[in-house]
Design a protein around this motif. Structure first.
Motif, PDB file in Angstrom:
ATOM      1  N   ILE A  35       6.055  -2.560   7.155  1.00 29.14           N
ATOM      2  CA  ILE A  35       5.137  -3.612   7.694  1.00 29.14           C
ATOM      3  C   ILE A  35       4.820  -3.368   9.159  1.00 29.14           C
ATOM      4  O   ILE A  35       3.784  -3.424   9.726  1.00 29.14           O
ATOM      5  N   LYS A  36       5.935  -3.074   9.932  1.00 34.38           N
ATOM      6  CA  LYS A  36       6.244  -2.848  11.566  1.00 34.38           C
ATOM      7  C   LYS A  36       5.008  -1.620  11.670  1.00 34.38           C
ATOM      8  O   LYS A  36       4.452  -1.984  12.741  1.00 34.38           O
ATOM      9  N   ASP A  37       5.139  -0.622  11.108  1.00 31.36           N
ATOM     10  CA  ASP A  37       4.380   0.384  11.420  1.00 31.36           C
ATOM     11  C   ASP A  37       3.106   0.485  10.964  1.00 31.36           C
ATOM     12  O   ASP A  37       2.378   1.529  10.846  1.00 31.36           O
ATOM     13  N   TYR A  38       2.829  -0.408  10.020  1.00 35.03           N
ATOM     14  CA  TYR A  38       1.250  -0.371   9.311  1.00 35.03           C
ATOM     15  C   TYR A  38       0.216  -0.667   9.961  1.00 35.03           C
ATOM     16  O   TYR A  38       0.049  -1.608  10.631  1.00 35.03           O
ATOM     17  N   PRO A  39      -0.640   0.373   9.942  1.00 34.85           N
ATOM     18  CA  PRO A  39      -1.818   0.047  10.669  1.00 34.85           C
ATOM     19  C   PRO A  39      -2.968  -0.213   9.507  1.00 34.85           C
ATOM     20  O   PRO A  39      -3.088   0.617   8.326  1.00 34.85           O
ATOM     21  N   THR A  40      -3.737  -1.224   9.627  1.00 33.96           N
ATOM     22  CA  THR A  40      -4.780  -1.366   8.420  1.00 33.96           C
ATOM     23  C   THR A  40      -5.963  -0.364   8.757  1.00 33.96           C
ATOM     24  O   THR A  40      -6.671  -0.327   9.814  1.00 33.96           O
ATOM     25  N   PRO A  41      -6.196   0.038   7.713  1.00 29.49           N
ATOM     26  CA  PRO A  41      -7.267   1.232   7.808  1.00 29.49           C
ATOM     27  C   PRO A  41      -8.811   0.501   7.972  1.00 29.49           C
ATOM     28  O   PRO A  41      -8.882  -0.624   7.565  1.00 29.49           O
ATOM     29  N   PRO A  42      -9.514   1.358   8.557  1.00 29.44           N
ATOM     30  CA  PRO A  42     -10.975   0.760   8.635  1.00 29.44           C
ATOM     31  C   PRO A  42     -11.644   0.501   7.436  1.00 29.44           C
ATOM     32  O   PRO A  42     -11.278   1.135   6.360  1.00 29.44           O
ATOM     33  N   LYS A  43     -12.477  -0.521   7.314  1.00 24.46           N
ATOM     34  CA  LYS A  43     -13.148  -0.879   6.065  1.00 24.46           C
ATOM     35  C   LYS A  43     -12.414  -1.375   4.848  1.00 24.46           C
ATOM     36  O   LYS A  43     -12.523  -1.422   3.810  1.00 24.46           O
ATOM     37  N   ILE A  82       1.972 -11.454   0.805  1.00 24.72           N
ATOM     38  CA  ILE A  82       0.909 -10.653   1.303  1.00 24.72           C
ATOM     39  C   ILE A  82      -0.251 -11.321   0.740  1.00 24.72           C
ATOM     40  O   ILE A  82      -1.415 -11.611   1.637  1.00 24.72           O
ATOM     41  N   ALA A  83      -0.340 -11.819  -0.535  1.00 23.84           N
ATOM     42  CA  ALA A  83      -1.578 -12.355  -0.995  1.00 23.84           C
ATOM     43  C   ALA A  83      -2.115 -13.743  -0.264  1.00 23.84           C
ATOM     44  O   ALA A  83      -3.220 -14.161  -0.223  1.00 23.84           O
ATOM     45  N   LYS A  84      -0.822 -14.504   0.032  1.00 18.68           N
ATOM     46  CA  LYS A  84      -1.295 -15.737   0.643  1.00 18.68           C
ATOM     47  C   LYS A  84      -1.585 -15.791   2.032  1.00 18.68           C
ATOM     48  O   LYS A  84      -1.897 -16.753   2.705  1.00 18.68           O
ATOM     49  N   LEU A  85      -1.607 -14.550   2.542  1.00 20.09           N
ATOM     50  CA  LEU A  85      -1.945 -14.324   4.128  1.00 20.09           C
ATOM     51  C   LEU A  85      -3.343 -15.064   4.335  1.00 20.09           C
ATOM     52  O   LEU A  85      -4.191 -14.557   3.600  1.00 20.09           O
ATOM     53  N   PRO A  86      -3.489 -15.717   5.324  1.00 22.10           N
ATOM     54  CA  PRO A  86      -4.679 -16.205   5.705  1.00 22.10           C
ATOM     55  C   PRO A  86      -5.881 -15.066   6.035  1.00 22.10           C
ATOM     56  O   PRO A  86      -5.200 -14.310   6.857  1.00 22.10           O
ATOM     57  N   LEU A  87      -6.911 -15.081   5.759  1.00 15.96           N
ATOM     58  CA  LEU A  87      -7.650 -13.849   6.265  1.00 15.96           C
ATOM     59  C   LEU A  87      -8.092 -13.969   7.893  1.00 15.96           C
ATOM     60  O   LEU A  87      -8.412 -13.022   8.293  1.00 15.96           O
ATOM     61  N   ASN A  88      -7.931 -14.968   8.403  1.00 17.26           N
ATOM     62  CA  ASN A  88      -8.314 -15.242   9.739  1.00 17.26           C
ATOM     63  C   ASN A  88      -7.069 -15.003  10.619  1.00 17.26           C
ATOM     64  O   ASN A  88      -7.187 -14.768  11.891  1.00 17.26           O
ATOM     65  N   LEU A  89      -5.876 -14.278  10.168  1.00 19.65           N
ATOM     66  CA  LEU A  89      -4.738 -14.211  10.873  1.00 19.65           C
ATOM     67  C   LEU A  89      -5.080 -12.463  11.605  1.00 19.65           C
ATOM     68  O   LEU A  89      -5.715 -11.740  10.902  1.00 19.65           O
ATOM     69  N   SER A  90      -4.661 -12.250  12.709  1.00 18.59           N
ATOM     70  CA  SER A  90      -4.640 -11.052  13.340  1.00 18.59           C
ATOM     71  C   SER A  90      -3.616 -10.243  12.596  1.00 18.59           C
ATOM     72  O   SER A  90      -2.727 -10.688  11.928  1.00 18.59           O
ATOM     73  N   GLU A  91      -3.892  -8.814  12.689  1.00 18.15           N
ATOM     74  CA  GLU A  91      -2.947  -7.991  12.142  1.00 18.15           C
ATOM     75  C   GLU A  91      -1.496  -8.063  12.698  1.00 18.15           C
ATOM     76  O   GLU A  91      -0.445  -8.374  11.749  1.00 18.15           O
ATOM     77  N   SER A  92      -1.213  -8.457  13.850  1.00 19.98           N
ATOM     78  CA  SER A  92       0.037  -8.605  14.461  1.00 19.98           C
ATOM     79  C   SER A  92       0.730  -9.998  14.010  1.00 19.98           C
ATOM     80  O   SER A  92       1.812  -9.892  13.554  1.00 19.98           O
ATOM     81  N   ALA A  94      -0.022 -11.550  11.225  1.00 13.54           N
ATOM     82  CA  ALA A  94       0.112 -11.147   9.509  1.00 13.54           C
ATOM     83  C   ALA A  94       1.481 -10.549   9.531  1.00 13.54           C
ATOM     84  O   ALA A  94       2.433 -10.801   8.593  1.00 13.54           O
ATOM     85  N   LYS A  95       1.674  -9.407  10.386  1.00 18.78           N
ATOM     86  CA  LYS A  95       2.854  -8.835  10.205  1.00 18.78           C
ATOM     87  C   LYS A  95       4.135  -9.460  10.440  1.00 18.78           C
ATOM     88  O   LYS A  95       5.115  -9.536   9.920  1.00 18.78           O
ATOM     89  N   SER A  96       3.835 -10.232  11.690  1.00 17.76           N
ATOM     90  CA  SER A  96       5.260 -11.058  12.078  1.00 17.76           C
ATOM     91  C   SER A  96       5.492 -12.160  10.957  1.00 17.76           C
ATOM     92  O   SER A  96       6.765 -12.355  10.669  1.00 17.76           O
ATOM     93  N   SER A  97       4.638 -12.677  10.374  1.00 14.95           N
ATOM     94  CA  SER A  97       4.741 -13.535   9.389  1.00 14.95           C
ATOM     95  C   SER A  97       5.376 -12.975   8.130  1.00 14.95           C
ATOM     96  O   SER A  97       6.192 -13.607   7.621  1.00 14.95           O
ATOM     97  N   LEU A  98       4.901 -11.792   7.694  1.00 14.14           N
ATOM     98  CA  LEU A  98       5.606 -11.181   6.394  1.00 14.14           C
ATOM     99  C   LEU A  98       7.114 -10.734   6.754  1.00 14.14           C
ATOM    100  O   LEU A  98       8.051 -11.079   6.137  1.00 14.14           O
ATOM    101  N   GLN A  99       7.377 -10.510   8.226  1.00 11.43           N
ATOM    102  CA  GLN A  99       8.800  -9.932   8.436  1.00 11.43           C
ATOM    103  C   GLN A  99       9.554 -11.177   8.363  1.00 11.43           C
ATOM    104  O   GLN A  99      10.850 -11.036   8.097  1.00 11.43           O
ATOM    105  N   SER A 100       8.961 -12.541   9.209  1.00 10.36           N
ATOM    106  CA  SER A 100       9.938 -13.491   8.692  1.00 10.36           C
ATOM    107  C   SER A 100       9.920 -13.899   7.531  1.00 10.36           C
ATOM    108  O   SER A 100      11.103 -14.564   7.350  1.00 10.36           O
ATOM    109  N   ASP A 101       9.279 -14.041   6.769  1.00  6.66           N
ATOM    110  CA  ASP A 101       9.193 -14.012   5.219  1.00  6.66           C
ATOM    111  C   ASP A 101      10.293 -13.284   4.665  1.00  6.66           C
ATOM    112  O   ASP A 101      10.990 -14.025   3.984  1.00  6.66           O
ATOM    113  N   ILE A 102      10.306 -12.163   4.842  1.00  2.39           N
ATOM    114  CA  ILE A 102      11.460 -11.237   4.505  1.00  2.39           C
ATOM    115  C   ILE A 102      12.515 -11.807   4.688  1.00  2.39           C
ATOM    116  O   ILE A 102      13.631 -11.787   4.071  1.00  2.39           O
TER     117      ILE A 102
END
Length: 182
Positions: A35-43, A82-92, A94-102
């Motif tokens: 998750i830390k290293d993940y870049p969201t691909p374009p489109k 991951i599925a519950k992440l709000p679409l309006n969250l920035s990538e950073s 979202a990543k922070s939220s997931l790492q905290s959840d883990i």
């Protein structure tokens, strides 16, 4: 393949991570690296693409060693978060939220759960009990050690099987702590 996942898979294959809890925590920590290293691909969206990536990594890890129920639960939890992440969250965010959840999952569902199990199980052990265990479990080992520290007099019978003979290692550790074992 992300290097952290690959490393965990190799440890699964070689038996370097024995207990179910240790395997689960190692997998979740590897996913934190992913998750830390993940870049969201374009489109595409983080939710869709990251879920697919996690699925590929899960398939790889299953090939290395079949999953326990706790690992299956952890994967379902992560995919759900991951599925519950709000679409309006920035990538950073979202990543922070997931790492905290883990981190919360590891602390509450694994580490704290072990403490509760140990606390309750120790009350069931009586002097002169003969306790039977199969192979090695970190939670069971902690139960035996805690009961011994409380001065309870009991003996442990460790049953083992090939090919890993993890029970022999448990037997040695318990005997080294002064617990009567066969």
């Amino acid at each position: 393949m992300h290097p952290a996942v690959y490393k965990v898979g190799l440890r699964y294959l070689t038996g370097g991570t024995c207990s179910g809890n240790a395997r689960c925590i190692a997998m979740l920590q590897a996913f934190q690296e992913v998750i830390k290293d993940y870049p969201t691909p374009p489109k595409t969206t983080l939710i869709r693409d990251l879920t697919a990536k996690i699925g590929i990594y899960v398939s790889f890890l299953i090939e290395c060693r079949p999953f326990s129920i706790s690992i299956g639960n952890a994967i379902r939890f992560l995919k759900s978060q991951i599925a519950k992440l709000p679409l309006n969250l920035s990538e950073s965010e979202a990543k922070s939220s997931l790492q905290s959840d883990i981190n919360c999952f590891i602390n509450e569902k694994i580490l704290l759960a072990d403490k509760v199990i140990v606390k309750n199980a120790v009350t069931k052990i009586r002097d002169a009990d003969a306790l039977l265990t199969f192979e090695s479990s970190s939670a069971v080992e902690i139960i035996f050690l805690h009961a011994h520290e409380l001065g309870k007099q009991f003996r442990v019978v460790v049953v083992d099987s090939c090919p890993k003979l993890e029970g022999q290692l448990l037997l040695r550790r318990l005997v080294a702590k002064g617990i009567s074992c066969t």
